[in-house]
Write an enzyme that holds these catalytic residues in place. Sequence first.
Site, PDB file in Angstrom:
ATOM      1  N   GLU A   5      -7.481   6.554   1.777  1.00  0.00           N
ATOM      2  CA  GLU A   5      -6.697   5.584   1.228  1.00  0.00           C
ATOM      3  C   GLU A   5      -5.381   5.706   0.354  1.00  0.00           C
ATOM      4  O   GLU A   5      -5.056   5.028  -0.395  1.00  0.00           O
ATOM      5  CB  GLU A   5      -7.673   4.574   0.332  1.00  0.00           C
ATOM      6  CG  GLU A   5      -8.532   3.673   1.028  1.00  0.00           C
ATOM      7  CD  GLU A   5      -9.762   4.385   1.727  1.00  0.00           C
ATOM      8  OE1 GLU A   5     -10.398   3.788   2.664  1.00  0.00           O
ATOM      9  OE2 GLU A   5     -10.280   5.654   1.101  1.00  0.00           O
TER      10      GLU A   5
ATOM     11  N   TYR B 283      -4.602   8.364  -1.681  1.00  0.00           N
ATOM     12  CA  TYR B 283      -4.624   8.754  -2.924  1.00  0.00           C
ATOM     13  C   TYR B 283      -4.180  10.510  -2.956  1.00  0.00           C
ATOM     14  O   TYR B 283      -3.842  10.792  -1.928  1.00  0.00           O
ATOM     15  CB  TYR B 283      -6.073   8.829  -3.503  1.00  0.00           C
ATOM     16  CG  TYR B 283      -6.528   7.357  -4.122  1.00  0.00           C
ATOM     17  CD1 TYR B 283      -5.922   6.674  -5.035  1.00  0.00           C
ATOM     18  CD2 TYR B 283      -7.537   6.639  -3.170  1.00  0.00           C
ATOM     19  CE1 TYR B 283      -6.223   5.223  -5.326  1.00  0.00           C
ATOM     20  CE2 TYR B 283      -7.707   5.161  -3.445  1.00  0.00           C
ATOM     21  CZ  TYR B 283      -7.060   4.624  -4.575  1.00  0.00           C
ATOM     22  OH  TYR B 283      -7.282   3.241  -4.825  1.00  0.00           O
TER      23      TYR B 283
ATOM     24  N   ARG C  10     -14.407  12.345   1.527  1.00  0.00           N
ATOM     25  CA  ARG C  10     -13.949  11.153   1.979  1.00  0.00           C
ATOM     26  C   ARG C  10     -12.316  11.247   2.364  1.00  0.00           C
ATOM     27  O   ARG C  10     -11.575  11.395   1.747  1.00  0.00           O
ATOM     28  CB  ARG C  10     -13.964  10.112   0.628  1.00  0.00           C
ATOM     29  CG  ARG C  10     -13.121   8.801   1.085  1.00  0.00           C
ATOM     30  CD  ARG C  10     -13.910   7.722   1.729  1.00  0.00           C
ATOM     31  NE  ARG C  10     -13.290   6.407   2.005  1.00  0.00           N
ATOM     32  CZ  ARG C  10     -13.867   5.284   2.666  1.00  0.00           C
ATOM     33  NH1 ARG C  10     -15.120   5.459   2.819  1.00  0.00           N
ATOM     34  NH2 ARG C  10     -13.145   4.231   2.545  1.00  0.00           N
TER      35      ARG C  10
ATOM     36  N   HIS D 106      -2.964   1.718   1.036  1.00  0.00           N
ATOM     37  CA  HIS D 106      -2.783   0.455   0.162  1.00  0.00           C
ATOM     38  C   HIS D 106      -1.305  -0.207   0.732  1.00  0.00           C
ATOM     39  O   HIS D 106      -1.465  -1.443   0.720  1.00  0.00           O
ATOM     40  CB  HIS D 106      -2.937   0.636  -1.108  1.00  0.00           C
ATOM     41  CG  HIS D 106      -4.219   1.038  -1.889  1.00  0.00           C
ATOM     42  ND1 HIS D 106      -5.259   0.346  -1.475  1.00  0.00           N
ATOM     43  CD2 HIS D 106      -4.580   1.942  -2.529  1.00  0.00           C
ATOM     44  CE1 HIS D 106      -6.340   0.698  -2.318  1.00  0.00           C
ATOM     45  NE2 HIS D 106      -5.961   1.788  -2.862  1.00  0.00           N
TER      46      HIS D 106
ATOM     47  N   GLN E 273     -11.929 -12.251  -3.174  1.00  0.00           N
ATOM     48  CA  GLN E 273     -11.721 -13.194  -4.462  1.00  0.00           C
ATOM     49  C   GLN E 273     -12.075 -12.489  -5.951  1.00  0.00           C
ATOM     50  O   GLN E 273     -11.403 -12.416  -6.758  1.00  0.00           O
ATOM     51  CB  GLN E 273     -11.985 -14.526  -4.420  1.00  0.00           C
ATOM     52  CG  GLN E 273     -11.340 -15.305  -3.202  1.00  0.00           C
ATOM     53  CD  GLN E 273     -11.782 -16.582  -3.196  1.00  0.00           C
ATOM     54  OE1 GLN E 273     -12.087 -17.315  -4.137  1.00  0.00           O
ATOM     55  NE2 GLN E 273     -11.812 -17.347  -2.019  1.00  0.00           N
TER      56      GLN E 273
END
Length: 658
Positions: A168, A170, A218, A256, A343
């Site tokens: 992701e 990082y 990961r 992201h 949400q």
Amino acid sequence: MTVSLLFKKGYIGSLTLDHRILMGAMHLGIEGDREQLNQLKAFYSERAKGGAALIITGGAAVLPSGGGDHMYCLTEQDHRVQLQELIEAVHLARGKMALQLQHNGRYAKSSETGLEPVAPSAIMSKVTKERPVALSTKEIHDIRDAFVNGAVFAESAGFDAVELMGSEGYLLNQFLSPLTNQREDKYGGDFYKRMALPLEIVSGIRKSLGSDYPVIYRMSGDDYMDGSTTRAETVQFARELAKHGVDALNVGVGWHESRVPTVAAIVRAGAFAHVASEIRQAVNIPVIGANRIHTPECADDVLNQQLMDFVAPARPWLADASFAQKAKTGGREELNVCISCNQECLDHTMGHPPSPVGCLVNPRTGHEWKWGLKDRDHHGQQRQNIAVVGGGIAGLAAAKALAEKCERVTLFEAKGQLGGQFLLASQIPGKENFLETIRFYKTSLERLNVNVKLSYQPAIDELRAFDKVIIATGVEPNIPRLLKGTDLPHVAAYSDILSKTVTLGKRIAIVGGGGIGCDLAHFIAESQAEQSHRVDVTVISRSPKPAKRVGPTTRWVLISKLRQLGVNILKGFECKEITEDGVWVQNNDGQQFIEADQVILCTGQTENRELFDALKGHVPIETIGGSDIASELNAAKAIQQAYSLIYDSITEEASAKN
């Protein structure tokens, strides 16, 4: 459903797992706050009791520079103590848990850490809008040692495994990518050098803990960033991780700042299973997959196709704390399915600052500690007869909560179907799973013996006979009467279109560019995309930012889709008049005319309070959802309000007794 592999035992190194459904890592926005520790323990304990074979924590920062707001940091002694208490609570609930170790790198925010962000190279982050400081060799070694020490702590604290966060976008992922690693020393350059830090960390953990302690990595199966790590390099990295002693690979996708949707509801189920499969074919250790695996059927399918060895969904465990247990016992109809709305979860964790995580479809999430102590043992109390009027999502939630409190509940719905505005919203592309939520409530009300009366409008005298009435009559589309032309025959409300009571025109002007207006444009454009005739859709948004109240993790996906479908969006325009031939709009530069043979109003909602006014003073009443406050209403607020009305009163009753 028939399962074949989901509930077969699995192994991650020396760790034996009862089945193949793990719970993936996610931050809850309360980590590190000792006052919230009981809630954190209650949250994870419920998931352990709900059948998670292995729970993976949200990332714990190995150093302050790689941390963030409400994130555990292993240099804080009290955070270590809290983590030890957490794993003890999970073990008491007969669960297993892995500690995820993380360093945010260039994704860290100086406003949260009080430190300059660091990264392999000083390349601006589009996420934080900050330029990180390039790490020195000594600082890289410090980070390496901090990861190793974090694993040693995890083992000593009693965690059943450790996961290294290298996906992701990082820090460890940043070292792998030429987009963020432009170093010219031993930690940058060719791919072997860019792999050096994560491989040194794995080797360091093995040297410190031996070969038995389970280590999961990961990794990013695909960054979805042009010019980043290639597929061949990714497969090569997976093989190297296995050679260096990693016991399993948890395959993530996307950064992201990637423009490829990976978590939005519009992404099809199991869309990234092929990415995990490519890794699985290259290694001889278990591979875990997660993204968009939200139902037992999807999980079973990807395992039966041998695309991965374990699944590790995250958000589905927010929606239902018993995700695995219900899948195993065949209780699919009782399963509260995640609708991928983001949400109350990802939109909260991605906020500035982040806020505690909840769940739109499961109001209990985030309240396990407070409500868990007070939601039982009401059988000795005098039961009340309570009417809930309105079968929209707020009414359904209220009826379920009241029945769980052992009240006698009758639910009245004027229409022939339950769901209200939520049912209409299920017509929007990507929101089909809203039907799952309605199905869940219907099943729950049947189990709880709620008397449901459809196509029924109770008389005032009938309602006065109840001990209490909950009014959930919802909203009506707001018609701005000061806008000239709203009474013309070619003008419709959004509800007319979504309920399919009005035929679509060929040149459509949507007045209102909020979430409903943009969703409606998506619905119309998508439904007509394969038709022989072209439908022109124009959205007129008063705000310069259309869909501005839609969450940050999904808004960009929606706007991109509208552009792709050819929807014309007028930003910063006010509708001045509707005529037989179209709409006059105006901005600071003047007026212009938009031709249209159909005008659809998405100009907000108003409360339906007729029943409240008629009953006021005659019987105890409460209003919830849209009938209470229509402005800025959303389903999450409606459901939460319904449950809070019931469960917070339980808390008050218990406090009064004590």
